[in-house]
Scaffold this motif. Sequence first.
Motif, short mmCIF file in Angstrom:
data_model
loop_
_atom_site.label_atom_id
_atom_site.label_comp_id
_atom_site.label_asym_id
_atom_site.label_seq_id
_atom_site.Cartn_x
_atom_site.Cartn_y
_atom_site.Cartn_z
N PHE A 202 0.83 -1.20 0.00
CA PHE A 202 0.00 0.00 0.00
C PHE A 202 0.88 1.25 0.00
CE2 PHE A 202 -2.43 -3.32 1.93
CZ PHE A 202 -3.78 -3.06 1.69
N TRP A 203 0.33 2.35 -0.54
CA TRP A 203 0.91 3.66 -0.26
C TRP A 203 0.46 4.02 1.15
CZ3 TRP A 203 -1.80 8.83 -1.13
CH2 TRP A 203 -0.94 9.90 -0.79
N ILE A 204 1.41 4.12 2.08
CA ILE A 204 1.03 4.34 3.48
C ILE A 204 0.95 5.82 3.82
CG2 ILE A 204 2.01 2.11 4.12
CD1 ILE A 204 4.24 3.65 5.58
N ALA A 205 1.33 6.69 2.88
CA ALA A 205 1.13 8.13 3.01
C ALA A 205 1.64 8.64 4.37
CB ALA A 205 -0.34 8.47 2.78
N THR B 279 4.29 -6.27 -7.92
CA THR B 279 3.39 -7.38 -8.21
C THR B 279 2.31 -7.54 -7.15
OG1 THR B 279 4.86 -8.95 -7.05
CG2 THR B 279 5.21 -8.64 -9.43
N ARG B 280 2.51 -6.90 -6.00
CA ARG B 280 1.54 -6.99 -4.89
C ARG B 280 0.90 -5.64 -4.58
NH1 ARG B 280 5.09 -8.07 -0.56
NH2 ARG B 280 6.88 -7.90 -1.93
N THR C 104 3.83 -2.70 3.59
CA THR C 104 2.81 -3.68 3.96
C THR C 104 2.34 -3.45 5.39
OG1 THR C 104 4.45 -5.25 4.79
CG2 THR C 104 3.85 -5.42 2.45
N ALA C 105 1.17 -4.00 5.70
CA ALA C 105 0.65 -3.89 7.06
C ALA C 105 1.56 -4.59 8.06
CB ALA C 105 -0.76 -4.49 7.11
N SER C 106 2.11 -5.74 7.69
CA SER C 106 2.98 -6.46 8.62
C SER C 106 4.26 -5.69 8.90
CB SER C 106 3.29 -7.85 8.09
OG SER C 106 3.88 -7.79 6.81
N GLN D 19 -7.19 1.38 0.46
CA GLN D 19 -6.64 2.31 -0.53
C GLN D 19 -7.82 3.00 -1.22
OE1 GLN D 19 -2.26 2.45 -1.55
NE2 GLN D 19 -3.58 2.87 0.18
N VAL D 20 -8.39 3.95 -0.47
CA VAL D 20 -9.61 4.64 -0.88
C VAL D 20 -9.46 6.13 -0.60
CG1 VAL D 20 -12.10 4.90 -0.47
CG2 VAL D 20 -11.07 2.61 -0.42
N LEU D 21 -9.87 6.95 -1.55
CA LEU D 21 -10.00 8.39 -1.36
C LEU D 21 -11.47 8.76 -1.45
CD1 LEU D 21 -7.05 9.65 -3.62
CD2 LEU D 21 -7.12 9.63 -1.12
#
Length: 399
Positions: free
Chosen positions: A56-59, A217-218, A254-256, A364-366
Amino acid sequence: MRNSAEIDQALRRTSDAGEIPGVVATVGTSREVIYHAAFGRRDLSKDQPMTTDSVFWIASMTKAITAAAAMQLVEQEKLSLHEPIGKLLPDLANPQVLEGFGADGEPKLRPARTAITLLQLMTHTAGFCYDMWNDSMATYLEKTGTPSITTCKRAALRVPIVGDPGTRWEYGTNIDFLGKAVETASGQRLDAYLRDNMFAPLEMNDTAFKIRDSMRTRLVGMHVRGPDESLRPFPFELEQEPEFHMGGGGLYGTASDYLAFARMILNKGRSNGHQVLKPETVALMSQNHIGDLNMTKMKTAAPPYSNDVDFYPDMPKKWGLSYMINTAKTPEGRSAGSLAWAGLANSYYWIDPVRDIAGVIMMQVLPFADRKCLDVFAAFERGVYCHCKPSADENDVIN
């Protein structure tokens, strides 16, 4: 994990109903990871399922990592919390305050009454803002042709402040300047410093400013919620060859990986046999550093990218180095004095030292502070605390 069905059900139901495209959520204590799951899809335009190793883009979840890096250099006496930062970063030596616009539409500027410090940058009291939540700065950028911070162009850093340092809390680009301070004090680019001093010891192998092939790829696609509540894919990616690394919001991960960082904070700075931060540094970062000031409502000036942001509106919120601190127990069960923040695309984390719990949830929502995403976050957090014992003893885990 036993008795996680309630959490699974809440996350699966929301993604299956199409209220969110997909989600990854994970929880840990200081000793172990106790929950990690993925539901839905990475991208509504593709058939790929969401997986726990999705990127993810963790911003703005980047901010706490950059602040931790800066505090390593404070420990080494290469940075000072209270000295004027202009001694290290000449561009901040003579800050100008934007006081409005003249009849001709030109910006009205005056010299700031006090100098900016590193601590003020970490606490969002230095005077910098985001045009996304400040109409005057949005106008300034338009009038002067200054690029937005997300372009990662150096010119984006050449902006005035909107209040005298130390006089109020306003969320802004402060941590991007903190990243420049890390670079100057360490002699390394921010990406290299974080790689060597944060990501390697924490084994955050899937976190970086540049999306490597193995990460791409993820990669999770960005989505936008329309006025009719529908979701559509939205092409988005930060500049991969930036003029500067955005310490306030440039990381992908990643979340982890992020949970590994949060668990280091729970562990008083220790992880994988490495003392990443001193215990007293972690304690210092977790304290209120804005005094009688409070975090204020962030009123949107760019509705496509953010809703109004006002977490726990009836509760005073403080700021540490650099996290939001809730001053009372939350409805979900988070202890008073916990640390938390978020990323623009509706990713969130919290660190609760009292209960020895840290949680991360990524979507990943705006726009930011999307109501459906916040509802998912709240359901996840409630589920976590529902299965926690009321004290931080050795049995305080989800079971």
